[in-house]
Design a protein around this motif. Sequence first.
Motif, PDB file in Angstrom:
ATOM      1  N   SER A  18       1.184  -0.870  -0.449  1.00 47.55           N
ATOM      2  CA  SER A  18       0.432   0.174   0.208  1.00 47.55           C
ATOM      3  C   SER A  18       0.903   1.641   0.580  1.00 47.55           C
ATOM      4  CB  SER A  18      -0.905   0.289   1.290  1.00 47.55           C
ATOM      5  OG  SER A  18      -2.040   1.043   1.101  1.00 47.55           O
ATOM      6  N   ARG A  41      -3.263   2.905  -1.985  1.00 47.53           N
ATOM      7  CA  ARG A  41      -2.704   3.690  -0.854  1.00 47.53           C
ATOM      8  C   ARG A  41      -3.790   3.622  -0.052  1.00 47.53           C
ATOM      9  NH1 ARG A  41      -3.740   6.276  -4.882  1.00 47.53           N
ATOM     10  NH2 ARG A  41      -4.482   9.469  -4.920  1.00 47.53           N
ATOM     11  N   THR A  42      -4.231   3.990   1.257  1.00 45.53           N
ATOM     12  CA  THR A  42      -4.471   4.599   1.780  1.00 45.53           C
ATOM     13  C   THR A  42      -5.500   4.965   1.761  1.00 45.53           C
ATOM     14  OG1 THR A  42      -3.645   2.825   3.178  1.00 45.53           O
ATOM     15  CG2 THR A  42      -5.445   4.228   4.424  1.00 45.53           C
ATOM     16  N   LEU A  69      -2.055  10.169   5.034  1.00 46.23           N
ATOM     17  CA  LEU A  69      -2.894   9.398   4.325  1.00 46.23           C
ATOM     18  C   LEU A  69      -3.685  10.522   3.271  1.00 46.23           C
ATOM     19  CD1 LEU A  69      -4.429   7.833   7.164  1.00 46.23           C
ATOM     20  CD2 LEU A  69      -3.309   6.948   5.463  1.00 46.23           C
ATOM     21  N   SER A  95      -7.120  -0.540  -0.475  1.00 41.89           N
ATOM     22  CA  SER A  95      -6.950  -0.894   1.611  1.00 41.89           C
ATOM     23  C   SER A  95      -6.879   0.782   1.391  1.00 41.89           C
ATOM     24  CB  SER A  95      -4.912  -0.290   1.668  1.00 41.89           C
ATOM     25  OG  SER A  95      -4.646   0.676   3.133  1.00 41.89           O
ATOM     26  N   PHE A  96      -7.866   0.146   2.880  1.00 38.80           N
ATOM     27  CA  PHE A  96      -8.931   1.670   3.144  1.00 38.80           C
ATOM     28  C   PHE A  96      -9.320   1.891   5.074  1.00 38.80           C
ATOM     29  CE2 PHE A  96     -11.965  -2.250   3.122  1.00 38.80           C
ATOM     30  CZ  PHE A  96     -12.534  -1.384   4.444  1.00 38.80           C
ATOM     31  N   CYS A  97      -8.343   2.781   5.793  1.00 36.09           N
ATOM     32  CA  CYS A  97      -9.155   2.910   7.323  1.00 36.09           C
ATOM     33  C   CYS A  97     -10.262   3.755   7.151  1.00 36.09           C
ATOM     34  CB  CYS A  97      -8.059   3.376   8.197  1.00 36.09           C
ATOM     35  SG  CYS A  97      -7.776   5.492   8.248  1.00 36.09           S
ATOM     36  N   ASN A 123      -6.700  -1.250   6.698  1.00 42.76           N
ATOM     37  CA  ASN A 123      -5.174  -0.699   7.566  1.00 42.76           C
ATOM     38  C   ASN A 123      -4.922  -0.660   9.008  1.00 42.76           C
ATOM     39  OD1 ASN A 123      -3.209   0.190   7.720  1.00 42.76           O
ATOM     40  ND2 ASN A 123      -2.597   1.684   5.780  1.00 42.76           N
ATOM     41  N   SER A 126      -1.356   2.201  10.555  1.00 41.57           N
ATOM     42  CA  SER A 126      -0.682   2.878   9.735  1.00 41.57           C
ATOM     43  C   SER A 126      -0.086   3.889  10.620  1.00 41.57           C
ATOM     44  CB  SER A 126      -2.020   3.535   9.082  1.00 41.57           C
ATOM     45  OG  SER A 126      -1.060   5.033   8.224  1.00 41.57           O
TER      46      SER A 126
END
Length: 276
Positions: A18, A41-42, A69, A95-97, A123, A126
């Motif tokens: 990521s 990427r997140t 982020l 990828s995520f938060c 994720n 991070s």
Amino acid sequence: MSDVLAGLRLAHPVMVASGCGGTGRELAPYVDLDGLAFVTRTLTREPHPGSAMPRVLESPSGLLHAVGLHNPGIEVFLSDELPWLVRAGARVLVSFCATSLGEYAELTRLLAGAPGLGGVEVNLASPDADAVGAFDAREPFHAASAVAAVRRELPADLALLVKVRPDPVRVVETARAVRDAGAGAVVVGGALAAAMPDGRPAGLSGPAIRPVTLAATRAVRRAAPEVPVVACGGVTAPEHVRAYLDAGAVAVQVGTGLLHDPTLITRLAHDLEETP
């Protein structure tokens, strides 16, 4: 060579970590994306501008980064970036938060019907999570709650990976907790907590974290062999891939090494094909 990870078929067990493949367009001139597992990427629910400059610095220990982020938000990604990656043949894992359990569920619903999506990577590791007020998943039961919220909304045919910190004290407990909550595989590694020269919180990635991730990978495989592990940390040479696989990982993710040599994944995959 063909591998299956949490139900997702891959060309080989070397993945893009990521944040290190850009949108895919930047990597495409150097790597054949067809069949490659590409972790984005997140992403967050809304666009986020990221941290102040400088965001990335080299150090004798590896790469320091305080990106915050930076991302366009989930809806822009779905309309612009995902279709391009799917046309290129990548096996896309988003990828995520999120800031809350409800937002984890909402983001998963937005992703669930996206054409061509291979799966997601939640994720929980991070170093930038505080920059967006992300849900605090440091405790294993909190991590499990986030994963359960995603699992309830994610179609069964999509892979569910969960990225956890390579904390030698808590990694086994956390891996078991997220596996019980529905994770198909656990990604062990990512950045260690660090600081920029001006004192801002940052992450440390690269070769310095490889021994830590290797120890964490071994710990999970010995104590919880039922949990498939993807190792992520400091891969720059074929022997690093083999060391992680020998430690019990089913796949590896390559991150910082791509910033130095964007052809690295191609060379690593070729070496695996040539090795008996």
